[in-house]
Design a protein around this motif. Structure first.
Motif, PDB file in Angstrom:
ATOM      1  N   ASP A  84      -2.430  -0.316  13.881  1.00 47.57           N
ATOM      2  CA  ASP A  84      -0.969  -0.293  14.034  1.00 47.57           C
ATOM      3  C   ASP A  84      -0.277   0.127  12.735  1.00 47.57           C
ATOM      4  O   ASP A  84       0.681   0.914  12.746  1.00 47.57           O
ATOM      5  CB  ASP A  84      -0.455  -1.660  14.478  1.00 47.57           C
ATOM      6  CG  ASP A  84      -0.814  -1.978  15.923  1.00 47.57           C
ATOM      7  OD1 ASP A  84      -1.126  -1.035  16.668  1.00 47.57           O
ATOM      8  OD2 ASP A  84      -0.812  -3.158  16.296  1.00 47.57           O
ATOM      9  N   LYS A  85      -0.759  -0.418  11.620  1.00 43.48           N
ATOM     10  CA  LYS A  85      -0.152  -0.108  10.325  1.00 43.48           C
ATOM     11  C   LYS A  85      -0.314   1.369   9.985  1.00 43.48           C
ATOM     12  O   LYS A  85       0.634   2.029   9.556  1.00 43.48           O
ATOM     13  CB  LYS A  85      -0.784  -0.971   9.230  1.00 43.48           C
ATOM     14  CG  LYS A  85      -0.203  -0.728   7.840  1.00 43.48           C
ATOM     15  CD  LYS A  85      -0.741  -1.710   6.832  1.00 43.48           C
ATOM     16  CE  LYS A  85      -0.232  -1.412   5.421  1.00 43.48           C
ATOM     17  NZ  LYS A  85       1.245  -1.398   5.350  1.00 43.48           N
ATOM     18  N   ASN A  88       2.035   3.538  12.110  1.00 42.44           N
ATOM     19  CA  ASN A  88       3.414   3.500  11.623  1.00 42.44           C
ATOM     20  C   ASN A  88       3.581   4.331  10.350  1.00 42.44           C
ATOM     21  O   ASN A  88       4.582   5.039  10.181  1.00 42.44           O
ATOM     22  CB  ASN A  88       3.837   2.052  11.358  1.00 42.44           C
ATOM     23  CG  ASN A  88       4.004   1.260  12.644  1.00 42.44           C
ATOM     24  OD1 ASN A  88       4.318   1.815  13.691  1.00 42.44           O
ATOM     25  ND2 ASN A  88       3.796  -0.044  12.566  1.00 42.44           N
ATOM     26  N   GLU A  89       2.592   4.254   9.454  1.00 42.01           N
ATOM     27  CA  GLU A  89       2.690   4.975   8.188  1.00 42.01           C
ATOM     28  C   GLU A  89       2.620   6.488   8.390  1.00 42.01           C
ATOM     29  O   GLU A  89       3.385   7.238   7.776  1.00 42.01           O
ATOM     30  CB  GLU A  89       1.568   4.504   7.255  1.00 42.01           C
ATOM     31  CG  GLU A  89       1.771   3.069   6.764  1.00 42.01           C
ATOM     32  CD  GLU A  89       0.549   2.501   6.066  1.00 42.01           C
ATOM     33  OE1 GLU A  89       0.689   1.444   5.419  1.00 42.01           O
ATOM     34  OE2 GLU A  89      -0.548   3.109   6.165  1.00 42.01           O
ATOM     35  N   ILE A  90       1.715   6.926   9.243  1.00 36.06           N
ATOM     36  CA  ILE A  90       1.590   8.364   9.496  1.00 36.06           C
ATOM     37  C   ILE A  90       2.852   8.903  10.170  1.00 36.06           C
ATOM     38  O   ILE A  90       3.345   9.984   9.830  1.00 36.06           O
ATOM     39  CB  ILE A  90       0.353   8.654  10.371  1.00 36.06           C
ATOM     40  CG1 ILE A  90      -0.935   8.272   9.630  1.00 36.06           C
ATOM     41  CG2 ILE A  90       0.319  10.121  10.773  1.00 36.06           C
ATOM     42  CD1 ILE A  90      -1.149   9.023   8.330  1.00 36.06           C
ATOM     43  N   LEU A  91       3.397   8.127  11.116  1.00 35.79           N
ATOM     44  CA  LEU A  91       4.628   8.559  11.783  1.00 35.79           C
ATOM     45  C   LEU A  91       5.813   8.547  10.813  1.00 35.79           C
ATOM     46  O   LEU A  91       6.703   9.404  10.907  1.00 35.79           O
ATOM     47  CB  LEU A  91       4.907   7.659  12.993  1.00 35.79           C
ATOM     48  CG  LEU A  91       3.932   7.796  14.155  1.00 35.79           C
ATOM     49  CD1 LEU A  91       4.291   6.835  15.287  1.00 35.79           C
ATOM     50  CD2 LEU A  91       3.898   9.234  14.686  1.00 35.79           C
ATOM     51  N   ASP A  92       5.827   7.601   9.888  1.00 38.27           N
ATOM     52  CA  ASP A  92       6.879   7.570   8.864  1.00 38.27           C
ATOM     53  C   ASP A  92       6.797   8.811   7.983  1.00 38.27           C
ATOM     54  O   ASP A  92       7.820   9.407   7.610  1.00 38.27           O
ATOM     55  CB  ASP A  92       6.751   6.314   7.997  1.00 38.27           C
ATOM     56  CG  ASP A  92       7.236   5.059   8.712  1.00 38.27           C
ATOM     57  OD1 ASP A  92       7.925   5.200   9.741  1.00 38.27           O
ATOM     58  OD2 ASP A  92       6.931   3.948   8.237  1.00 38.27           O
ATOM     59  N   SER A 131      -1.256   1.963   3.225  1.00 36.29           N
ATOM     60  CA  SER A 131      -2.606   1.415   3.207  1.00 36.29           C
ATOM     61  C   SER A 131      -3.563   2.424   2.600  1.00 36.29           C
ATOM     62  O   SER A 131      -3.248   3.617   2.493  1.00 36.29           O
ATOM     63  CB  SER A 131      -3.058   1.064   4.631  1.00 36.29           C
ATOM     64  OG  SER A 131      -3.120   2.253   5.412  1.00 36.29           O
ATOM     65  N   GLU A 132      -4.756   1.952   2.204  1.00 40.24           N
ATOM     66  CA  GLU A 132      -5.754   2.848   1.635  1.00 40.24           C
ATOM     67  C   GLU A 132      -6.166   3.913   2.638  1.00 40.24           C
ATOM     68  O   GLU A 132      -6.411   5.070   2.277  1.00 40.24           O
ATOM     69  CB  GLU A 132      -6.976   2.044   1.182  1.00 40.24           C
ATOM     70  CG  GLU A 132      -6.778   1.265  -0.098  1.00 40.24           C
ATOM     71  CD  GLU A 132      -6.538   2.187  -1.292  1.00 40.24           C
ATOM     72  OE1 GLU A 132      -7.364   3.103  -1.502  1.00 40.24           O
ATOM     73  OE2 GLU A 132      -5.530   2.006  -1.994  1.00 40.24           O
TER      74      GLU A 132
END
Length: 247
Positions: A84-85, A88-92, A131-132
């Motif tokens: 999930d994280k 969200n990060e890739i879409l951001d 995230s890494e």
């Protein structure tokens, strides 16, 4: 009324095709294929996690370069319990590119040295506290000159996360919006096909050029039952002299 009747008349055909044994078999084959480790996925997984012995099944078989990158990202995210994280990060990141034409141009300009792109991604990831997994993945794209494909890769990745959650996106194209009764019937047919534990996310598209009928797309399958396609098929049939010889 004429358009609505065309849609209604095509629904039995939709149900018949979607529920056919051959389709069900093909569908089952795609539900849980084991991802074949490519050099890309192995190297990326090694950078992001030490759980090399954990085998992850990709819920959808994706093909092409974007599919390979998305599958590699999915495997790394699942292994680190950060799906999930990472999503969200890739879409951001993609959203930031959409909002800033200058940033978007920077990521897609292959004349920019790879080291410069990599440094920029490292700074962005640090500021955004990515995230890494996300950071290493974006750096990998920067090094390989693939940041220009991030929007497509992100879409393929979302397909995998949806499948992971049991959500199947179905795109239905028609001349006019499906009446509520027909939409409900199609939803029920698709739910029966997908099986228990699956949620159908129906997306309607309007395209007057298909002239009537429906086009149903899901999991890289396309079932074209439009009047436009039937007319073309009939035209080819009439133009083929072999058929006339068999009459």
């Amino acid at each position: 009324m004429a358009f609505a009747s065309r849609i209604r008349s095509s629904l039995p055909l939709v149900s018949k095709i979607l529920k056919s044994d051959s389709l069900s078999a093909a569908h089952r084959a795609l539900l849980a294929p084991t991802f074949t480790d490519s050099q890309l996925s192995r190297s990326f997984a090694t950078k992001t996690t030490e759980k090399k012995d954990v085998k992850v099944k990709v819920p959808l078989a994706l093909f092409g370069g974007s599919g390979n990158y998305a599958s590699a990202l999915y495997i790394a995210a699942v292994k680190t319990n950060s799906l999930d994280k990472v999503e969200n990060e890739i879409l951001d990141f993609v959203g930031a590119m959409t909002k800033s034409p200058m940033f978007s141009q920077f990521t897609k300009d292959l004349s920019v040295p790879a080291d410069t792109r990599k440094k920029a991604i490292e700074d962005i990831a640090a500021q955004a506290k990515f995230s890494e997994v996300s950071k290493n993945f974006l750096i990998l794209l920067a090094e390989n000159g693939r940041l220009r494909n991030i929007d497509t890769i992100a879409k393929r990745f979302v397909e995998l996360t949806m499948a992971h959650k049991g959500v199947v996106k179905v795109i239905v194209t028609s001349v006019i919006p499906l009446p509520a009764e027909e939409e409900k019937e199609l939803n029920e047919t698709l739910r029966d096909l997908m099986g228990k534990g699956k949620t159908v996310k129906l997306e309607q598209k309007i395209d007057p050029s298909i002239m009537g009928g429906l086009v149903v797309e899901f999991q890289q399958k396309v079932f074209d039952m439009s009047i436009k396609t039937r007319a073309r098929q009939f035209e080819r049939y009439l133009r083929d002299p072999i058929h006339w010889d068999n009459l």
